[in-house]
Design an enzyme around this catalytic site. Structure first.
Site, mmCIF file in Angstrom:
data_model
loop_
_atom_site.group_PDB
_atom_site.id
_atom_site.type_symbol
_atom_site.label_atom_id
_atom_site.label_comp_id
_atom_site.label_asym_id
_atom_site.label_seq_id
_atom_site.Cartn_x
_atom_site.Cartn_y
_atom_site.Cartn_z
ATOM 1 N N GLY A 1 164.239 22.623 52.333
ATOM 2 C CA GLY A 1 164.590 24.035 52.582
ATOM 3 C C GLY A 1 164.551 24.803 51.282
ATOM 4 N N THR B 1 157.993 16.559 50.232
ATOM 5 C CA THR B 1 158.980 16.550 49.153
ATOM 6 C C THR B 1 158.335 16.039 47.872
ATOM 7 O OG1 THR B 1 161.111 15.617 48.447
ATOM 8 C CG2 THR B 1 159.749 14.207 49.820
ATOM 9 N N HIS B 2 158.931 16.451 46.729
ATOM 10 C CA HIS B 2 158.499 15.917 45.435
ATOM 11 C C HIS B 2 159.550 14.967 44.899
ATOM 12 C CE1 HIS B 2 157.319 20.115 46.099
ATOM 13 N NE2 HIS B 2 156.117 19.669 45.806
ATOM 14 N N ARG C 1 156.948 18.926 60.173
ATOM 15 C CA ARG C 1 156.943 18.738 58.711
ATOM 16 C C ARG C 1 158.407 18.849 58.284
ATOM 17 N NH1 ARG C 1 154.871 23.680 55.704
ATOM 18 N NH2 ARG C 1 152.734 22.860 55.810
ATOM 19 N N LYS D 1 153.018 31.820 58.036
ATOM 20 C CA LYS D 1 154.427 32.230 58.049
ATOM 21 C C LYS D 1 154.656 33.257 59.161
ATOM 22 C CE LYS D 1 156.397 31.346 53.551
ATOM 23 N NZ LYS D 1 155.691 30.078 53.588
ATOM 24 N N ASP E 1 155.070 27.505 59.252
ATOM 25 C CA ASP E 1 156.111 27.336 58.232
ATOM 26 C C ASP E 1 157.455 27.829 58.771
ATOM 27 O OD1 ASP E 1 154.311 26.367 56.359
ATOM 28 O OD2 ASP E 1 154.236 28.207 55.173
ATOM 29 N N MET E 2 158.547 27.342 58.154
ATOM 30 C CA MET E 2 159.875 27.820 58.554
ATOM 31 C C MET E 2 160.462 28.667 57.433
ATOM 32 S SD MET E 2 161.927 27.922 61.049
ATOM 33 C CE MET E 2 161.800 26.546 62.203
ATOM 34 N N ARG F 1 160.625 31.210 44.117
ATOM 35 C CA ARG F 1 161.312 30.067 44.739
ATOM 36 C C ARG F 1 160.996 28.792 43.976
ATOM 37 N NH1 ARG F 1 160.193 32.843 49.677
ATOM 38 N NH2 ARG F 1 158.344 31.635 50.168
ATOM 39 N N ARG F 2 159.753 28.687 43.497
ATOM 40 C CA ARG F 2 159.380 27.477 42.729
ATOM 41 C C ARG F 2 160.124 27.421 41.404
ATOM 42 N NH1 ARG F 2 157.374 27.487 47.230
ATOM 43 N NH2 ARG F 2 159.360 26.488 47.503
HETATM 44 P P1 FDA Z 1 164.159 18.775 45.045
HETATM 45 O O1 FDA Z 1 164.225 20.254 44.988
HETATM 46 O O2 FDA Z 1 165.439 18.006 45.124
HETATM 47 O O3 FDA Z 1 163.326 18.298 43.817
HETATM 48 C C1 FDA Z 1 163.145 16.920 43.534
HETATM 49 C C2 FDA Z 1 162.263 16.787 42.301
HETATM 50 O O4 FDA Z 1 160.966 17.290 42.615
HETATM 51 C C3 FDA Z 1 162.697 17.615 41.095
HETATM 52 O O5 FDA Z 1 163.635 16.925 40.321
HETATM 53 C C4 FDA Z 1 161.375 17.813 40.372
HETATM 54 O O6 FDA Z 1 161.011 16.655 39.691
HETATM 55 C C5 FDA Z 1 160.416 17.986 41.518
HETATM 56 N N1 FDA Z 1 160.276 19.412 41.876
HETATM 57 C C6 FDA Z 1 160.770 20.021 42.976
HETATM 58 N N2 FDA Z 1 160.428 21.323 42.990
HETATM 59 C C7 FDA Z 1 159.731 21.538 41.867
HETATM 60 C C8 FDA Z 1 159.104 22.671 41.311
HETATM 61 N N3 FDA Z 1 159.150 23.870 41.898
HETATM 62 N N4 FDA Z 1 158.451 22.530 40.127
HETATM 63 C C9 FDA Z 1 158.393 21.331 39.520
HETATM 64 N N5 FDA Z 1 158.978 20.225 39.987
HETATM 65 C C10 FDA Z 1 159.618 20.311 41.146
HETATM 66 N N6 FDA Z 1 160.473 25.123 52.557
HETATM 67 C C11 FDA Z 1 160.856 25.892 53.613
HETATM 68 O O7 FDA Z 1 161.996 26.341 53.652
HETATM 69 N N7 FDA Z 1 159.958 26.151 54.619
HETATM 70 C C12 FDA Z 1 158.698 25.641 54.631
HETATM 71 O O8 FDA Z 1 157.935 25.893 55.558
HETATM 72 C C13 FDA Z 1 158.301 24.824 53.533
HETATM 73 N N8 FDA Z 1 157.043 24.281 53.459
HETATM 74 C C14 FDA Z 1 156.764 23.362 52.478
HETATM 75 C C15 FDA Z 1 155.555 22.666 52.491
HETATM 76 C C16 FDA Z 1 155.313 21.665 51.567
HETATM 77 C C17 FDA Z 1 154.028 20.903 51.617
HETATM 78 C C18 FDA Z 1 156.309 21.342 50.595
HETATM 79 C C19 FDA Z 1 156.093 20.228 49.609
HETATM 80 C C20 FDA Z 1 157.469 22.055 50.547
HETATM 81 C C21 FDA Z 1 157.710 23.070 51.460
HETATM 82 N N9 FDA Z 1 158.895 23.795 51.413
HETATM 83 C C22 FDA Z 1 159.227 24.591 52.499
HETATM 84 C C23 FDA Z 1 159.742 23.772 50.194
HETATM 85 C C24 FDA Z 1 160.875 22.788 50.292
HETATM 86 O O9 FDA Z 1 161.835 23.214 51.229
HETATM 87 C C25 FDA Z 1 161.572 22.630 48.943
HETATM 88 O O10 FDA Z 1 162.073 23.877 48.533
HETATM 89 C C26 FDA Z 1 160.685 22.083 47.826
HETATM 90 O O11 FDA Z 1 159.802 21.126 48.306
HETATM 91 C C27 FDA Z 1 161.559 21.414 46.721
HETATM 92 O O12 FDA Z 1 162.308 20.375 47.266
HETATM 93 P P2 FDA Z 1 162.003 18.816 47.009
HETATM 94 O O13 FDA Z 1 162.024 18.125 48.333
HETATM 95 O O14 FDA Z 1 160.789 18.632 46.235
HETATM 96 O O15 FDA Z 1 163.292 18.272 46.275
#
Ligand code: FDA
Length: 311
Positions: free
Chosen positions: A191, A229-230, A187, A102, A136-137, A291-292
């Site tokens: 956000g 993404t998840h 990547r 970071k 990371d961003m 954040r999580r």
């Molecule tokens: P979304 O938030 O829409 O969630 C979709 C589904 O995923 C949810 O309905 C749930 O099922 C599951 N889910 C998501 N988050 C969960 C959680 N915390 N606990 C349990 N289930 C969850 N951001 C950033 O700003 N800068 C960065 O450098 C990074 N780096 C980064 C690396 C990696 C490997 C990942 C996977 C993510 C990041 N992020 C990040 C975080 C990213 O911006 C985002 O906040 C999270 O990935 C959650 O967004 P989703 O794409 O999962 O979708």
């Protein structure tokens, strides 16, 4: 609306020093500490032990030392030193040579020139040992500074590095093109930060639509993109686009966070996709942890159960 509210609520809590003190005392204490679901440990050694298990299951890794918004250059120096040691520890452990850093932890907010220097020290050692370093961003005030820092190291010849772009942020579509033209890897994430409406989409549907547009661009015009993404809808959109365009499974990778959707991680791997897990560790885990929680308030129930279960 609910999404935005919960994000704001948890981001506000994340700024509470007393909550941080209390959580930090109990969250990682003992093997059943409630934060352990999302944090691999407070030390590099603990994280490497977890990472070994993840890798044994066939998943790829990136290790991240938690910490952000430091206030002195001494802290930036200390964080850089941890990364230099981490590279050696990862080599010794024989695990995947990939780390994430970071920029504000390495001094971006205090002195960008020192930050570039710290990043270069990490990239040099990383390059000697064939590591990839993802920058990371962080939140929008740091985007331009981060891209400038990245551009400085890229033009100085470091190729073992790439950036992160956030689909929630308006400028990311243009940034994806500018970064891809240089040949660097991106990547893509949605956000993690609560951003104002002047600079970022607020509705999930808009963030998702931008995510799909950028992922399609990166899959055809980018360089080995990481789709982080998840969200099953985003994952399906990636798979469908790759199939439609005949893009092989080794031309991109999926990434997810440690402890989140492990079922989906396993099923993508079983289907032959590359799946990398972001493994965070360190004592400064509280903002990341909050954040999580903000992303999925149901996580609070999970945490409460863990706390009650400990008694
Ligand atoms: P979304 O938030 O829409 O969630 C979709 C589904 O995923 C949810 O309905 C749930 O099922 C599951 N889910 C998501 N988050 C969960 C959680 N915390 N606990 C349990 N289930 C969850 N951001 C950033 O700003 N800068 C960065 O450098 C990074 N780096 C980064 C690396 C990696 C490997 C990942 C996977 C993510 C990041 N992020 C990040 C975080 C990213 O911006 C985002 O906040 C999270 O990935 C959650 O967004 P989703 O794409 O999962 O979708």
């Amino acid at each position: 609306m609910l999404d935005a509210l919960s994000k704001s609520f948890f981001h506000a809590l994340a700024r509470s020093a007393s909550l941080e003190r209390m959580a930090s005392r109990y969250g990682m204490s003992g093997r059943a500490g409630f934060a352990r679901r999302f944090i691999a440990g407070e030390t590099a050694d603990e994280a490497i032990a977890q990472a070994r298990q993840i890798q044994a299951g066939g998943l790829l890794l990136t290790l991240d030392q938690l910490g952000e918004s430091i206030t002195t250059l001494g802290e930036a120096e200390a964080a850089t030193a941890v990364y230099l040691t981490l590279i050696e520890k990862i080599r010794a452990a024989g695990i995947d040579r990939n780390i994430s850093v970071k920029p504000t932890q390495l001094g971006l907010d205090i002195d960008p020139a020192v930050c570039v220097d710290n990043v270069k020290r990490i990239l040099s050692l990383a390059r000697d040992h064939d590591f990839f370093v993802r920058i990371d961003m962080e939140n929008t005030p740091y985007i331009q500074k981060t891209l400038d820092m990245f551009s400085a190291v890229w033009t100085q010849g470091f190729r073992n590095t790439g950036v992160v772009l956030q689909s929630a942020v308006f400028r990311s579509e243009e940034d994806a093109k500018a970064v891809s033209v240089t040949g660097a890897r991106v990547r893509l994430v949605k956000g993690a930060y609560k951003e104002p409406s002047a600079v970022a989409y607020q509705a999930k549907a808009d963030v998702d639509a931008a995510f799909v547009r950028i992922l399609q661009y990166l899959m055809t015009d980018g360089h080995y993109p990481a789709i982080a993404t998840h969200d099953p809808a985003m994952i399906d959109a990636t798979k469908a686009f790759a199939a439609e365009k005949g893009i092989a499974k080794d031309r991109f990778e999926f990434q997810m966070l440690y402890g989140i959707r492990r079922d989906l991680q396993a099923s993508l791997m079983a289907d032959g996709y590359r799946m990398r897990v972001y493994v965070p560790f360190g004592k400064q885990w509280f903002p990341y942890f909050m954040r999580r929680l903000g992303e999925r308030p149901a996580n609070v129930g999970f945490i409460l159960k863990a706390i009650v279960g400990e008694r």
